[in-house]
Design a protein around this motif. Structure first.
Motif, PDB file in Angstrom:
ATOM      1  N   LEU A  80       0.807  -1.225   0.000  1.00 49.47           N
ATOM      2  CA  LEU A  80       0.000   0.000   0.000  1.00 49.47           C
ATOM      3  C   LEU A  80       0.839   1.273   0.000  1.00 49.47           C
ATOM      4  O   LEU A  80       0.294   2.365  -0.017  1.00 49.47           O
ATOM      5  N   GLU A  81       2.145   1.150   0.055  1.00 54.73           N
ATOM      6  CA  GLU A  81       3.090   2.262  -0.008  1.00 54.73           C
ATOM      7  C   GLU A  81       2.781   3.366   1.020  1.00 54.73           C
ATOM      8  O   GLU A  81       2.460   4.500   0.653  1.00 54.73           O
ATOM      9  N   PRO A  82       2.912   3.047   2.312  1.00 55.16           N
ATOM     10  CA  PRO A  82       2.712   4.089   3.331  1.00 55.16           C
ATOM     11  C   PRO A  82       3.835   5.116   3.266  1.00 55.16           C
ATOM     12  O   PRO A  82       4.931   4.817   2.784  1.00 55.16           O
ATOM     13  N   PRO A  83       3.612   6.333   3.748  1.00 55.96           N
ATOM     14  CA  PRO A  83       4.622   7.399   3.659  1.00 55.96           C
ATOM     15  C   PRO A  83       5.891   7.061   4.444  1.00 55.96           C
ATOM     16  O   PRO A  83       5.834   6.639   5.594  1.00 55.96           O
ATOM     17  N   LEU A  84       7.035   7.271   3.813  1.00 54.11           N
ATOM     18  CA  LEU A  84       8.313   7.022   4.472  1.00 54.11           C
ATOM     19  C   LEU A  84       8.557   8.002   5.620  1.00 54.11           C
ATOM     20  O   LEU A  84       9.225   7.662   6.597  1.00 54.11           O
ATOM     21  N   GLU A  85       8.012   9.219   5.524  1.00 58.06           N
ATOM     22  CA  GLU A  85       8.181  10.207   6.590  1.00 58.06           C
ATOM     23  C   GLU A  85       7.591   9.693   7.903  1.00 58.06           C
ATOM     24  O   GLU A  85       8.132   9.938   8.978  1.00 58.06           O
ATOM     25  N   VAL A  86       6.470   8.972   7.795  1.00 53.79           N
ATOM     26  CA  VAL A  86       5.822   8.424   8.984  1.00 53.79           C
ATOM     27  C   VAL A  86       6.746   7.403   9.648  1.00 53.79           C
ATOM     28  O   VAL A  86       6.960   7.432  10.859  1.00 53.79           O
ATOM     29  N   ARG A  87       7.334   6.511   8.858  1.00 52.05           N
ATOM     30  CA  ARG A  87       8.242   5.504   9.414  1.00 52.05           C
ATOM     31  C   ARG A  87       9.458   6.163  10.056  1.00 52.05           C
ATOM     32  O   ARG A  87       9.889   5.771  11.141  1.00 52.05           O
ATOM     33  N   GLN A  88      10.006   7.188   9.417  1.00 54.02           N
ATOM     34  CA  GLN A  88      11.165   7.876   9.977  1.00 54.02           C
ATOM     35  C   GLN A  88      10.829   8.528  11.314  1.00 54.02           C
ATOM     36  O   GLN A  88      11.614   8.467  12.263  1.00 54.02           O
ATOM     37  N   LEU A  89       9.653   9.145  11.405  1.00 58.63           N
ATOM     38  CA  LEU A  89       9.218   9.741  12.669  1.00 58.63           C
ATOM     39  C   LEU A  89       9.060   8.688  13.754  1.00 58.63           C
ATOM     40  O   LEU A  89       9.495   8.875  14.893  1.00 58.63           O
ATOM     41  N   LEU A  90       8.446   7.585  13.399  1.00 58.90           N
ATOM     42  CA  LEU A  90       8.208   6.531  14.379  1.00 58.90           C
ATOM     43  C   LEU A  90       9.514   5.896  14.844  1.00 58.90           C
ATOM     44  O   LEU A  90       9.674   5.585  16.022  1.00 58.90           O
ATOM     45  N   GLN A  91      10.461   5.704  13.927  1.00 55.87           N
ATOM     46  CA  GLN A  91      11.755   5.133  14.301  1.00 55.87           C
ATOM     47  C   GLN A  91      12.541   6.098  15.192  1.00 55.87           C
ATOM     48  O   GLN A  91      13.281   5.671  16.065  1.00 55.87           O
ATOM     49  N   ALA A  92      12.395   7.384  14.974  1.00 58.55           N
ATOM     50  CA  ALA A  92      13.120   8.381  15.765  1.00 58.55           C
ATOM     51  C   ALA A  92      12.562   8.517  17.185  1.00 58.55           C
ATOM     52  O   ALA A  92      13.257   8.990  18.079  1.00 58.55           O
ATOM     53  N   HIS A  93      11.313   8.107  17.400  1.00 56.95           N
ATOM     54  CA  HIS A  93      10.649   8.266  18.701  1.00 56.95           C
ATOM     55  C   HIS A  93      10.078   6.934  19.170  1.00 56.95           C
ATOM     56  O   HIS A  93       8.906   6.835  19.515  1.00 56.95           O
ATOM     57  N   LEU A  94      10.907   5.907  19.227  1.00 52.99           N
ATOM     58  CA  LEU A  94      10.438   4.565  19.583  1.00 52.99           C
ATOM     59  C   LEU A  94       9.890   4.474  21.003  1.00 52.99           C
ATOM     60  O   LEU A  94       9.000   3.676  21.269  1.00 52.99           O
TER      61      LEU A  94
END
Length: 109
Positions: A80-94
């Protein structure tokens, strides 16, 4: 007979900062013991708004019962190609629950 009540009686008094000439600059005076918020709060709000929009995007599937990162990975596996920005934010604030939990995490299923 007492004083007539005004509508402004039900609102708290707000004190504003004044410059040396006595004119108000429109900034609210912080309450006693209250620290002024840093400027990075605007950046955090923009990031959290992006995550809220991700929660509300139906094309990535339901978001209740799982974390945002789990939902992102599920959407990626489904192509479904979710936004990469979302993953980067989530990885930065685990470790931060504000970032990891969806909008609906406080509501029981």
């Amino acid at each position: 007979m007492g004083r007539k009540r005004l509508i402004t009686d039900s609102y708290p008094v707000v004190k504003r900062r004044e410059d040396p000439t006595g004119h108000s600059k429109g900034e609210l005076v912080p309450e006693l013991g209250e620290e002024p918020q840093p400027l990075s709060a605007d950046v955090d709000e923009a990031a959290l708004e992006l995550l809220r929009q991700f929660d509300l995007a139906r094309q990535y599937g339901p978001c209740t019962g799982i974390t945002r990162l789990q939902r992102w990975h599920r959407a990626q596996k489904m192509g479904l190609e979710p936004p990469l920005e979302v993953r980067q934010l989530l990885q930065a604030h685990l470790e931060d629950p504000r970032y990891q939990h969806s909008l609906w995490h406080l509501y029981p299923l």
